[in-house]
Write a protein that holds these residues in place. Sequence first.
Motif, mmCIF file in Angstrom:
data_model
loop_
_atom_site.group_PDB
_atom_site.id
_atom_site.type_symbol
_atom_site.label_atom_id
_atom_site.label_comp_id
_atom_site.label_asym_id
_atom_site.label_seq_id
_atom_site.Cartn_x
_atom_site.Cartn_y
_atom_site.Cartn_z
ATOM 1 N N ALA A 114 20.307 9.555 -9.976
ATOM 2 C CA ALA A 114 19.854 10.691 -11.070
ATOM 3 C C ALA A 114 19.118 11.977 -10.379
ATOM 4 O O ALA A 114 19.541 13.058 -10.878
ATOM 5 C CB ALA A 114 18.626 9.977 -11.929
ATOM 6 N N LEU A 115 18.639 11.905 -9.117
ATOM 7 C CA LEU A 115 18.040 13.090 -8.567
ATOM 8 C C LEU A 115 19.387 13.885 -8.153
ATOM 9 O O LEU A 115 19.456 15.131 -8.224
ATOM 10 C CB LEU A 115 17.433 12.626 -7.429
ATOM 11 N N LEU A 116 20.358 13.286 -7.367
ATOM 12 C CA LEU A 116 21.487 13.754 -6.967
ATOM 13 C C LEU A 116 22.242 14.565 -8.119
ATOM 14 O O LEU A 116 22.728 15.665 -7.788
ATOM 15 C CB LEU A 116 22.219 12.957 -6.119
ATOM 16 N N THR A 134 25.406 19.223 0.426
ATOM 17 C CA THR A 134 24.707 17.971 0.975
ATOM 18 C C THR A 134 23.290 17.687 0.996
ATOM 19 O O THR A 134 22.456 18.501 1.203
ATOM 20 C CB THR A 134 25.083 18.155 2.580
ATOM 21 N N PRO A 135 23.095 16.491 0.325
ATOM 22 C CA PRO A 135 21.666 16.166 0.141
ATOM 23 C C PRO A 135 20.978 15.919 1.593
ATOM 24 O O PRO A 135 21.885 15.198 2.502
ATOM 25 C CB PRO A 135 21.820 14.807 -0.608
ATOM 26 N N ALA A 136 20.229 16.430 2.109
ATOM 27 C CA ALA A 136 19.150 16.448 3.189
ATOM 28 C C ALA A 136 18.067 15.653 3.579
ATOM 29 O O ALA A 136 18.035 14.517 3.321
ATOM 30 C CB ALA A 136 18.951 17.790 3.865
ATOM 31 N N LEU A 137 16.709 16.375 3.295
ATOM 32 C CA LEU A 137 15.593 15.729 3.232
ATOM 33 C C LEU A 137 15.209 15.201 1.853
ATOM 34 O O LEU A 137 15.151 16.100 0.948
ATOM 35 C CB LEU A 137 14.766 16.733 3.918
ATOM 36 N N LEU A 390 28.176 12.243 2.473
ATOM 37 C CA LEU A 390 28.004 12.401 0.869
ATOM 38 C C LEU A 390 27.970 13.990 0.682
ATOM 39 O O LEU A 390 27.469 14.782 1.259
ATOM 40 C CB LEU A 390 26.811 11.833 0.474
ATOM 41 N N ASP A 391 28.831 14.338 -0.374
ATOM 42 C CA ASP A 391 29.042 15.777 -0.692
ATOM 43 C C ASP A 391 29.054 15.873 -2.013
ATOM 44 O O ASP A 391 29.817 15.240 -2.741
ATOM 45 C CB ASP A 391 30.421 16.410 -0.092
ATOM 46 N N LEU A 392 28.129 16.923 -2.734
ATOM 47 C CA LEU A 392 28.009 16.817 -4.211
ATOM 48 C C LEU A 392 28.781 17.888 -4.796
ATOM 49 O O LEU A 392 28.525 18.675 -5.693
ATOM 50 C CB LEU A 392 26.578 17.212 -4.604
#
Length: 422
Positions: A114-116, A134-137, A390-392
């Motif tokens: 949900a966050l992503l 890209t999600p990182a930290l 993972l790439d959004l």
Amino acid sequence: MKRVAPPPQRRLVTALDVGSSKVSALIAEPGEGGELRILGTGQRESRGVKRGFIADMERTEAAIREAVEQAERIAATNVEQVFVGFSAGGLISTVASVEVEIGGRRVEKHDIDALLTVGRDSISPDGRMILHATPALYTLDGLQGVKKPLGLHADKLAVDIHVIAAEPSPVRNLDLCVRSAHLGVEAIVASPVAAGKACLSEEERELGVALVELGAGVTNVSVFAGGMLVGLKSIAIGGRDITDDIAAAFGTRRVDAERMKCFYGSATTSPRDNHDMIELSPMGGGEEGAEATRITRAQLIHVIRQRLEQLMNEIADALKELGFAGPFGRQVVITGGGSDLKGMADYAQGVLGRAVRVGRPRMPGLPEAHSGPAFATLAGLAQFAASNELDLRQVAAPGHAPVKPTGGGVVQRLISAFRSSY
């Protein structure tokens, strides 16, 4: 009669680096442990690319086709999809932060999903084309630098999403060139992302490092911290400018100027330079029986250093603009074909006042001809292709808040977050 199952299809990755001086291709097979087995490589001179931008569609398409065909012959296979490097200027790097409430319970996978999703929908391309999201930290109740939040308790869960975007037209031109060569485009990857994968260790990317790619037509300066690329700037100066300076200063052809730069050039000086003589090949071939013109190595180095001084000053300004300063702004890695110039690391270290090393691709099995810093982006593209990160990437839904660019402060924040997590 028992039917025999067909053999499993091999999973191959193909990297394609379309640069201002050369077009190179690499075909590799990922192993179970993530290592890459190099099957074939190819290279052709690039005649249709200037400053990283496509300037001649037909010439670029021909070079792409020939480089890939050469790699296919060596690998004894045919490829259909490629990962393409984008090295032109105009790249924008931003960090977007999003947060969701989870009410003090343990973080579940659907919370992260949900966050992503919120993060993906908050990205606004603002007229640009998104290459990476890209999600990182992750952050748990203000605790930054969390890599794996799954299973931990928190009231609020947040994530930093690293976004790299580019002007649409140059990306579309590159995409069209590759597809015109009868190849599918799996992804277009920003050159600094690929080169960083090839040349930098994980610890360097976490603690803070600047990567300077000295290409033929463009120099890309990028800053890594907290494990991701947090800022970048392009400079429209490259190794080809030094070659042109030599050709103009001594009235010789570009091909001879390039040879002089590679064999006799240097970024540093020595007492012998005034005694070492270099024979020039005149532009028009010269008159028959005329005595050959000669110059000292010191004269050649003087021309080289004039352009290098301009370039290094711009690199220093770019590092300052990107917030690469203080106790963590001490490590610089130079790569790309320009870093092969003799004495380049020592010269850069003296001008920038920082520790400088030459970054070569960290990939076992690379052919010797493709193992130097000029092929860092190519090797990094193959590593990126095999990593399945993972790439959004998606065009944001209308009406959401745009991603706001972040300045130097994000570098300090990410580095301190990672240091506090040890």
